[in-house]
Design a protein around this motif. Structure first.
Motif, PDB file in Angstrom:
ATOM      1  N   PRO A 320       3.785  -9.610 -10.340  1.00 58.50           N
ATOM      2  CA  PRO A 320       4.211  -8.781  -9.204  1.00 58.50           C
ATOM      3  C   PRO A 320       5.583  -9.204  -8.692  1.00 58.50           C
ATOM      4  CG  PRO A 320       1.927  -9.457  -8.952  1.00 58.50           C
ATOM      5  CD  PRO A 320       2.477 -10.259 -10.093  1.00 58.50           C
ATOM      6  N   TYR A 321       6.531  -8.304  -8.713  1.00 58.24           N
ATOM      7  CA  TYR A 321       7.904  -8.657  -8.329  1.00 58.24           C
ATOM      8  C   TYR A 321       8.019  -9.009  -6.852  1.00 58.24           C
ATOM      9  CZ  TYR A 321       8.794  -4.099  -6.115  1.00 58.24           C
ATOM     10  OH  TYR A 321       8.760  -3.015  -5.276  1.00 58.24           O
ATOM     11  N   VAL A 322       7.114  -8.481  -6.021  1.00 54.95           N
ATOM     12  CA  VAL A 322       7.202  -8.789  -4.591  1.00 54.95           C
ATOM     13  C   VAL A 322       6.774 -10.227  -4.306  1.00 54.95           C
ATOM     14  CG1 VAL A 322       6.846  -6.393  -3.933  1.00 54.95           C
ATOM     15  CG2 VAL A 322       4.879  -7.900  -4.123  1.00 54.95           C
ATOM     16  N   LEU A 323       6.072 -10.854  -5.243  1.00 53.13           N
ATOM     17  CA  LEU A 323       5.664 -12.248  -5.073  1.00 53.13           C
ATOM     18  C   LEU A 323       6.662 -13.218  -5.708  1.00 53.13           C
ATOM     19  CD1 LEU A 323       1.809 -12.068  -5.760  1.00 53.13           C
ATOM     20  CD2 LEU A 323       3.006 -12.076  -3.550  1.00 53.13           C
ATOM     21  N   THR A 324       7.196 -12.841  -6.872  1.00 53.39           N
ATOM     22  CA  THR A 324       8.077 -13.754  -7.599  1.00 53.39           C
ATOM     23  C   THR A 324       9.533 -13.641  -7.185  1.00 53.39           C
ATOM     24  OG1 THR A 324       8.486 -12.184  -9.398  1.00 53.39           O
ATOM     25  CG2 THR A 324       6.527 -13.590  -9.574  1.00 53.39           C
ATOM     26  N   THR A 415       1.472  -2.903  -5.006  1.00 54.35           N
ATOM     27  CA  THR A 415       2.707  -3.405  -4.413  1.00 54.35           C
ATOM     28  C   THR A 415       2.679  -3.281  -2.897  1.00 54.35           C
ATOM     29  OG1 THR A 415       4.027  -2.938  -6.392  1.00 54.35           O
ATOM     30  CG2 THR A 415       5.207  -3.057  -4.297  1.00 54.35           C
ATOM     31  N   GLU A 416       2.220  -2.140  -2.386  1.00 55.50           N
ATOM     32  CA  GLU A 416       2.175  -1.948  -0.936  1.00 55.50           C
ATOM     33  C   GLU A 416       1.167  -2.879  -0.282  1.00 55.50           C
ATOM     34  OE1 GLU A 416       3.670   2.713  -0.705  1.00 55.50           O
ATOM     35  OE2 GLU A 416       1.531   2.274  -0.649  1.00 55.50           O
ATOM     36  N   GLU A 417       0.068  -3.156  -0.950  1.00 54.52           N
ATOM     37  CA  GLU A 417      -0.912  -4.097  -0.398  1.00 54.52           C
ATOM     38  C   GLU A 417      -0.318  -5.489  -0.264  1.00 54.52           C
ATOM     39  OE1 GLU A 417      -4.007  -3.617  -3.227  1.00 54.52           O
ATOM     40  OE2 GLU A 417      -4.931  -1.887  -2.214  1.00 54.52           O
ATOM     41  N   LEU A 418       0.453  -5.917  -1.267  1.00 55.71           N
ATOM     42  CA  LEU A 418       1.089  -7.229  -1.205  1.00 55.71           C
ATOM     43  C   LEU A 418       2.164  -7.272  -0.128  1.00 55.71           C
ATOM     44  CD1 LEU A 418       1.417  -7.952  -5.035  1.00 55.71           C
ATOM     45  CD2 LEU A 418      -0.142  -9.073  -3.421  1.00 55.71           C
ATOM     46  N   LEU A 419       2.945  -6.223  -0.021  1.00 52.64           N
ATOM     47  CA  LEU A 419       3.995  -6.176   0.996  1.00 52.64           C
ATOM     48  C   LEU A 419       3.409  -6.171   2.397  1.00 52.64           C
ATOM     49  CD1 LEU A 419       6.432  -3.604  -0.655  1.00 52.64           C
ATOM     50  CD2 LEU A 419       6.897  -6.029  -0.243  1.00 52.64           C
ATOM     51  N   ARG A 420       2.338  -5.395   2.598  1.00 48.66           N
ATOM     52  CA  ARG A 420       1.716  -5.352   3.925  1.00 48.66           C
ATOM     53  C   ARG A 420       1.141  -6.710   4.304  1.00 48.66           C
ATOM     54  NH1 ARG A 420      -3.130  -1.216   5.401  1.00 48.66           N
ATOM     55  NH2 ARG A 420      -4.214  -2.555   3.902  1.00 48.66           N
ATOM     56  N   ALA A 421       0.563  -7.429   3.341  1.00 45.18           N
ATOM     57  CA  ALA A 421       0.014  -8.758   3.625  1.00 45.18           C
ATOM     58  C   ALA A 421       1.100  -9.726   4.070  1.00 45.18           C
ATOM     59  CB  ALA A 421      -0.699  -9.296   2.391  1.00 45.18           C
ATOM     60  N   GLN A 422       2.336  -9.475   3.617  1.00 49.15           N
ATOM     61  CA  GLN A 422       3.455 -10.324   4.002  1.00 49.15           C
ATOM     62  C   GLN A 422       4.196  -9.799   5.225  1.00 49.15           C
ATOM     63  OE1 GLN A 422       6.034 -10.952   0.584  1.00 49.15           O
ATOM     64  NE2 GLN A 422       4.296 -10.990  -0.812  1.00 49.15           N
ATOM     65  N   GLY A 423       3.731  -8.666   5.758  1.00 50.68           N
ATOM     66  CA  GLY A 423       4.379  -8.088   6.929  1.00 50.68           C
ATOM     67  C   GLY A 423       5.730  -7.485   6.632  1.00 50.68           C
ATOM     68  N   ARG A 424       5.946  -7.076   5.398  1.00 42.47           N
ATOM     69  CA  ARG A 424       7.245  -6.532   4.990  1.00 42.47           C
ATOM     70  C   ARG A 424       7.219  -5.000   4.980  1.00 42.47           C
ATOM     71  NH1 ARG A 424       8.229  -9.650  -0.551  1.00 42.47           N
ATOM     72  NH2 ARG A 424      10.072  -8.278  -0.598  1.00 42.47           N
ATOM     73  N   THR A 425       8.403  -4.398   4.960  1.00 40.03           N
ATOM     74  CA  THR A 425       8.538  -2.946   4.954  1.00 40.03           C
ATOM     75  C   THR A 425       8.027  -2.374   3.632  1.00 40.03           C
ATOM     76  OG1 THR A 425      10.474  -3.082   6.395  1.00 40.03           O
ATOM     77  CG2 THR A 425      10.169  -1.023   5.165  1.00 40.03           C
ATOM     78  N   LEU A 426       7.301  -1.264   3.719  1.00 40.56           N
ATOM     79  CA  LEU A 426       6.754  -0.621   2.531  1.00 40.56           C
ATOM     80  C   LEU A 426       7.749   0.381   1.955  1.00 40.56           C
ATOM     81  CD1 LEU A 426       3.092   0.090   3.704  1.00 40.56           C
ATOM     82  CD2 LEU A 426       4.068  -2.002   2.722  1.00 40.56           C
ATOM     83  N   TYR A 428       8.932   4.010  -0.078  1.00 39.24           N
ATOM     84  CA  TYR A 428       8.600   5.443   0.021  1.00 39.24           C
ATOM     85  C   TYR A 428       8.339   5.892   1.465  1.00 39.24           C
ATOM     86  CZ  TYR A 428       7.729   4.329  -4.885  1.00 39.24           C
ATOM     87  OH  TYR A 428       7.841   3.857  -6.176  1.00 39.24           O
ATOM     88  N   ARG A 429       8.973   5.216   2.418  1.00 42.92           N
ATOM     89  CA  ARG A 429       8.836   5.544   3.844  1.00 42.92           C
ATOM     90  C   ARG A 429       7.379   5.459   4.313  1.00 42.92           C
ATOM     91  NH1 ARG A 429      12.691   9.271   1.903  1.00 42.92           N
ATOM     92  NH2 ARG A 429      14.727   9.142   2.929  1.00 42.92           N
ATOM     93  N   ALA A 430       6.585   4.673   3.636  1.00 46.35           N
ATOM     94  CA  ALA A 430       5.163   4.562   3.971  1.00 46.35           C
ATOM     95  C   ALA A 430       4.957   3.644   5.162  1.00 46.35           C
ATOM     96  CB  ALA A 430       4.381   4.035   2.768  1.00 46.35           C
ATOM     97  N   THR A 431       3.947   3.974   5.951  1.00 45.58           N
ATOM     98  CA  THR A 431       3.524   3.118   7.067  1.00 45.58           C
ATOM     99  C   THR A 431       2.094   2.631   6.857  1.00 45.58           C
ATOM    100  OG1 THR A 431       2.845   5.092   8.288  1.00 45.58           O
ATOM    101  CG2 THR A 431       5.059   4.245   8.702  1.00 45.58           C
ATOM    102  N   GLY A 432       1.554   2.887   5.679  1.00 42.95           N
ATOM    103  CA  GLY A 432       0.219   2.448   5.293  1.00 42.95           C
ATOM    104  C   GLY A 432       0.108   2.544   3.781  1.00 42.95           C
TER     105      GLY A 432
END
Length: 485
Positions: A320-324, A415-426, A428-432
């Motif tokens: 996962p690129y959001v982790l590495t 990817t969005e689940e990992l980003l949300r767990a880190q409190g980062r912006t999602l 595709y303009r997603a808020t969930g």
């Protein structure tokens, strides 16, 4: 429109994915938007007689407000010139309140519109160049869709929005077309829009919602398939081995920022600085007639994209690129495919000559699949019904309903689940977390008088933007389409 360019011409993607609100492809009283032409050209069987007096298929003439002022339209067509001018305006208003404490959303309404002009020239009539014609369309757009007000960016409430450069005149397409062997083969090249020819249907813009109008939204997911109002350099070859079948293939040069105001605002930017690959679509079509009068259109297609696309979940090493924090894996070959069908099932009544009229019931349905490693929309399924001439006193009016289901790619969700767990912006303009979405529309197309269509509609957004944390939304709206020439 009778036996027109809109029916026969095996032309390239001249205009755009807008289309006429009727369940049959043709008919003298059909609404013809400037972007409808390629869809008509693809989806009607080759005529059973030779085209006369020119080998360039005849230009059509819709029942416009100014149908033939002082004989001018007929005079132009006799001299090889066809002009179409129309305006589309789409309004939508939310009747439900948006989600509280999520994003900067509000309840409101918006309006979006477009004026467009197409110019078709038969050079066989003008300069005796056998079978050669040129086609051009320019447009101007204004306004914005209402769906953004409650947080949806997947399925716009209005097909008309953006991409027009916010300029008075934006070039959509300009290309040449050579018709050979009595219309059985067509070769076209120039500035064209791929999705006006491929994965196209004149029935789609019976509706206002962008999930289906123009083209099913999943067909243009990655942003490299050119579609109205953006064109790119392309070549398309189409042939009819049998009267009721066709095969077409194309080569389109993909461009970075094709829809961007900053990079191609006017549409007249022809240099190669932003070309980054090619698209190679292939489509097979079959147009049978049940009991000799109930028309159907069935097509299957696939397209290869060679432009580099980033993996939506993995880095260069498959993690996962959001982790590495390692750069995303690049894909230089990705596929998308589609199966699309429509069939007229019933004719309500006969015309004054005893022939089956355009009045009747038509169903349309389809499925589109994208490469789940690079696409936001993994797949889309849609279905609808269109009833034309339901009431004998209103033979041209339509009643139509459609639904669309969009499934988000699994990699986007992870990817969005990992980003949300880190409190980062999602993305595709997603808020969930985006998982799947359903949109529906019902409308009534009222032909007020010649060349003027008025169409009230209602739309429902279930899981806006594919998110479960956003409230479902209901919209009421109104579309007008005026054909001036």
């Amino acid at each position: 429109m009778s036996k027109s360019l809109f029916r026969w011409s095996l032309t390239a993607a001249c205009l755009a994915g807008l289309t006429a609100p009727l369940p049959a492809w043709a008919g003298e009283d059909s609404d013809e938007e400037t972007g409808s032409e390629p869809s008509y050209q693809i989806n009607d069987p080759f005529p059973d007689r030779q085209l006369q007096p020119t080998s360039v298929p005849a230009f059509g003439q819709p029942k416009a407000v100014f149908y033939n002022p002082y004989g001018l339209t007929d005079w132009l067509r006799r001299h090889g010139i066809g002009v179409l001018l129309d305006n589309i305006n789409e309004y939508a208003a939310a009747v439900t309140a948006p989600t509280k404490n999520v994003g900067d959303y509000r309840q409101g309404s918006s309006n979006a519109g477009q004026y467009a002009l197409s110019l078709n020239v038969d050079w066989e009539r003008i300069a005796h160049i056998k079978g050669f014609a040129t086609h051009m369309v320019v447009t101007g757009r204004y306004g914005t869709p209402a769906n953004r007000m409650f947080g949806d960016w997947l399925n716009h409430s209005s097909e008309i929005y953006g991409g027009g450069g916010n300029v008075v005149v934006h070039l959509v397409m300009a290309y040449g077309e050579e018709t050979l062997y009595g219309g059985k083969l067509s070769i076209a090249a120039g500035r064209m829009a791929e999705l006006s020819d491929f994965a196209a249907s004149p029935l789609f813009c019976t509706f206002q919602i962008n999930a289906i109008c123009g083209r099913p939204r999943a067909a243009a997911d990655t942003g490299y398939a050119s579609t109205f109002p953006a064109g790119n350099w392309g070549l398309r070859v189409r042939g009819r081995p049998l009267p009721q079948s066709y095969i077409q293939l194309g080569l389109y040069l993909t461009e970075e920022g094709m829809f961007s105001y900053g990079m191609n605002r006017s549409g007249f930017k022809f240099n190669s600085a932003y070309i980054n690959g090619v698209r190679l679509p292939l489509e097979l079509g079959w147009e049978p007639k049940i009991r000799s009068h109930l028309s159907g259109h069935y097509k299957i297609g696939v397209a290869l994209t060679t432009a580099a696309l980033s993996d939506i979940h993995e880095d260069e090493y498959g993690e996962p690129y959001v982790l590495t924090g390692v750069s995303q894996r690049q894909h230089h070959a990705s596929l998308n495919s589609w199966v699309m069908m429509d069939q007229k099932f019933a004719t309500y009544r006969r015309d004054r000559f005893g022939n089956d009229s355009d009045a009747g019931l038509t169903a349309l349905w389809g499925f589109l699949y994208n490469d789940k490693h690079v696409a936001l929309r993994n797949w889309q399924a849609y279905g609808g019904l269109i009833s034309r001439g339901t009431f004998a006193s209103r033979p041209e009016d339509t009643i139509a309903v459609v639904f669309s289901y969009t499934a988000i790619s699994p990699g986007v969700q992870r990817t969005e689940e990992l980003l949300r767990a880190q409190g980062r912006t999602l993305p595709y303009r997603a808020t969930g977390i985006q998982r799947h979405a359903i949109v529906m529309e019902a409308n009534y197309g009222w032909h007020a008088f010649r060349g003027v269509l008025m169409q009230p509609m209602v739309q429902a957004f279930i899981r806006p933007n594919g998110q479960g944390n956003l409230r479902d939304a209901v919209l009421l709206g109104f579309k007008t389409h005026i054909e001036f020439l």
